[in-house]
Motif scaffolding. Structure first.
Motif, short mmCIF file in Angstrom:
data_model
loop_
_atom_site.label_atom_id
_atom_site.label_comp_id
_atom_site.label_asym_id
_atom_site.label_seq_id
_atom_site.Cartn_x
_atom_site.Cartn_y
_atom_site.Cartn_z
N GLN A 1 39.64 -20.67 -2.41
CA GLN A 1 38.30 -20.16 -2.71
C GLN A 1 37.19 -21.03 -2.09
OE1 GLN A 1 38.03 -18.94 -6.96
NE2 GLN A 1 40.22 -19.48 -7.05
N ILE B 1 38.67 -24.91 -4.84
CA ILE B 1 39.44 -25.07 -6.07
C ILE B 1 40.88 -25.44 -5.73
CG2 ILE B 1 40.33 -23.86 -8.12
CD1 ILE B 1 37.81 -22.21 -8.17
N SER C 1 40.15 -22.91 -15.80
CA SER C 1 39.98 -22.83 -14.35
C SER C 1 40.79 -23.92 -13.66
CB SER C 1 38.51 -22.99 -13.98
OG SER C 1 38.10 -24.34 -14.18
N ILE D 1 37.65 -27.58 -9.79
CA ILE D 1 36.56 -27.13 -8.93
C ILE D 1 35.94 -28.35 -8.25
CG2 ILE D 1 34.38 -25.90 -8.82
CD1 ILE D 1 35.25 -24.50 -11.46
N TRP E 1 37.30 -13.80 -11.13
CA TRP E 1 36.52 -14.78 -10.37
C TRP E 1 37.37 -15.41 -9.26
CZ3 TRP E 1 31.52 -15.58 -9.91
CH2 TRP E 1 30.66 -15.24 -10.95
N ASP E 2 38.64 -15.66 -9.56
CA ASP E 2 39.53 -16.26 -8.56
C ASP E 2 39.79 -15.29 -7.41
OD1 ASP E 2 39.95 -18.76 -9.95
OD2 ASP E 2 41.16 -17.63 -11.38
N GLY F 1 36.69 -15.27 -5.23
CA GLY F 1 36.61 -16.44 -4.37
C GLY F 1 37.52 -16.34 -3.17
N ARG G 1 31.27 -22.55 -10.68
CA ARG G 1 31.85 -22.13 -9.40
C ARG G 1 30.83 -22.06 -8.26
NH1 ARG G 1 36.88 -19.25 -9.86
NH2 ARG G 1 37.61 -19.13 -12.01
#
Length: 426
Positions: free
Chosen positions: A45, A61, A98, A101, A184-185, A188, A226
């Protein structure tokens, strides 16, 4: 399993409450993109963003814990520069954690130059590259809002990637995760091919709020972790609003879902930021919001983020002679004339709504009739925009429609900077 189904129930309730009454046809399925490597230290990402006049933030990430280090240089395989940053992570509703990051700022960098870089140090197996914006006109911006993670999103991103631009601007609503953090992943990974090569400058929308009463009271958790934007460098105290410069262009990224009332931190910051702009050296002034202040679509009418923010801040932008205001939220395209207080005003900004990146909710297809005189072009379709600041006085805007996966120009206009119009001087 009980916790997971509880989360699903919460999401369904929120989505049902947010369903609008108008039809949104033409959707395409959401994508699910898995990591490209099982290596816990492999960068995932990857995206970049501008930091000041000569620096770039690299964000990525990893599954495992590693040094947040970036090596970089102007020749592939040779890295004269190195920088180390910070690492963070976050939890959401006790069932999602998560990855690590990583956030590293590199520079100083030369303008209009290709840099090669590795995330995690020289031993990393994958090399990326990006090009810094030029230090002279023309300056080229790609613009698209309300992206999501659908096949339409993929089509939009592919079209943007074929146009040589310097900076990408996103007026809010990025992933449409709607509390489901793995989305979200996927987002990315979907944007990485483009976002790792050109700086992405984003602001927040309603789908970034992700606040669940009692269970997760903090708003913007995923967004703030993020997508770290250069708010500190612009004097802001919040990642939800900031400004940045690209040669000759000052861009205000405003927060529709942060306090914007007179006297608020955002309002006071905006006043100060506008006063600092020198239109002799920065002739172009652009603002970006999520909830539009002008909108003739039936969708999203009367929302306080539009009505109240417009009442609070429109005069600030007008007096500063802002040239353009981009917005998202409405899933369609619309370009207005120069406007102030709901009427044509030659010294007002041109308002453009471009929340048509391709998300799962589909298009807002119903417009008010008859068309108000201040609305010059409107169409419910997916697409993106090209903004070219040709020189200090003239810019060209065009909207590209996704037409059966082919990018087609459907609207365009030449604009003159208000800083060059003697009749609009204050």
């Amino acid at each position: 399993m009980v916790k997971i189904w509880g989360l699903v129930a919460i999401v369904l309730i929120v989505l049902v409450q947010n369903v609008s009454s108008y039809d949104r046809p033409g959707t395409r399925k959401n994508l699910v993109i898995h990591p490209s490597s099982d290596d816990p230290l492999s960068p995932d990402q990857v995206h970049i963003s501008l930091v000041g006049p000569d620096k770039m933030r690299i964000s990525w990430i990893t599954k495992g814990s590693a040094m947040p280090t970036v090596v970089y240089g102007t020749t592939s395989g040779k890295y004269e520069g190195s920088a180390t940053g910070t690492t963070s992570s976050y939890h959401f509703l006790l069932i999602y954690c998560s990855g690590r990051i990583n956030d590293v700022v590199i520079g100083p960098l030369k303008p209009n130059t290709v840099y090669y870089y590795k995330c995690g140090g020289p031993s990393s197996t994958q090399e990326f590259s990006f090009k810094t914006p030029p230090s002279q006109f023309p300056i080229k911006f790609a613009v698209a809002g309300d992206l999501g993670t659908t096949e339409w999103t993929k089509s939009t991103l592919e079209h943007i990637s074929k146009w040589e631009h310097d900076v990408f601007i996103l007026p809010g609503d990025l992933s449409y995760a709607n509390f489901l953090q793995p989305v979200w992943d996927t987002f990315g990974r979907l944007v990485q091919p483009l976002a790792s090569q050109r700086p992405w400058m984003v602001t927040n929308g309603n789908h970034e709020v992700e606040r669940v009463p009692v269970l997760h009271r903090q708003s913007f958790t995923a967004y703030n972790h993020r997508w770290h934007m250069p708010y500190e460098e612009s004097g802001s105290t919040s990642n939800l609003y900031y400004s940045f410069n690209v040669f000759g262009v000052h861009v205000l990224m405003l927060g529709s879902y942060a306090d914007f009332a007179p006297g608020s931190d955002q309002y006071q910051w905006l006043e100060k930021d506008l006063k600092s702009v020198d239109r002799k050296t920065t002739p172009w002034l652009v603002a970006v919001i999520h909830a539009p202040w002008y909108n003739t679509n039936e969708a999203h009418q009367g929302e306080k983020e539009s009505v109240d923010m417009k009442e609070s801040m429109e005069t600030l932008l007008y007096k500063a002679r802002v040239d353009l205001v981009f917005a998202g939220h409405v899933h369609a395209y619309e370009r207005f004339n120069r406007v102030y207080q709901d009427k044509f005003d030659k010294c007002g900004p041109v308002y453009i709504n471009i929340g048509d990146g391709g998300n799962l909710e589909g298009l807002a297809t119903v417009y008010k009739k008859p068309t108000p005189e201040i609305s010059l072009f409107r169409e419910a379709n997916f697409g993106h925009g090209h903004l070219v600041m040709a020189n200090a006085t003239h810019a060209h805007w065009e909207w590209q429609r996704n037409d059966d996966d082919v990018s087609v120009e459907k609207d365009s206009v030449w604009l003159t900077s208000l800083s060059a119009d003697s009749s609009c001087q204050i």
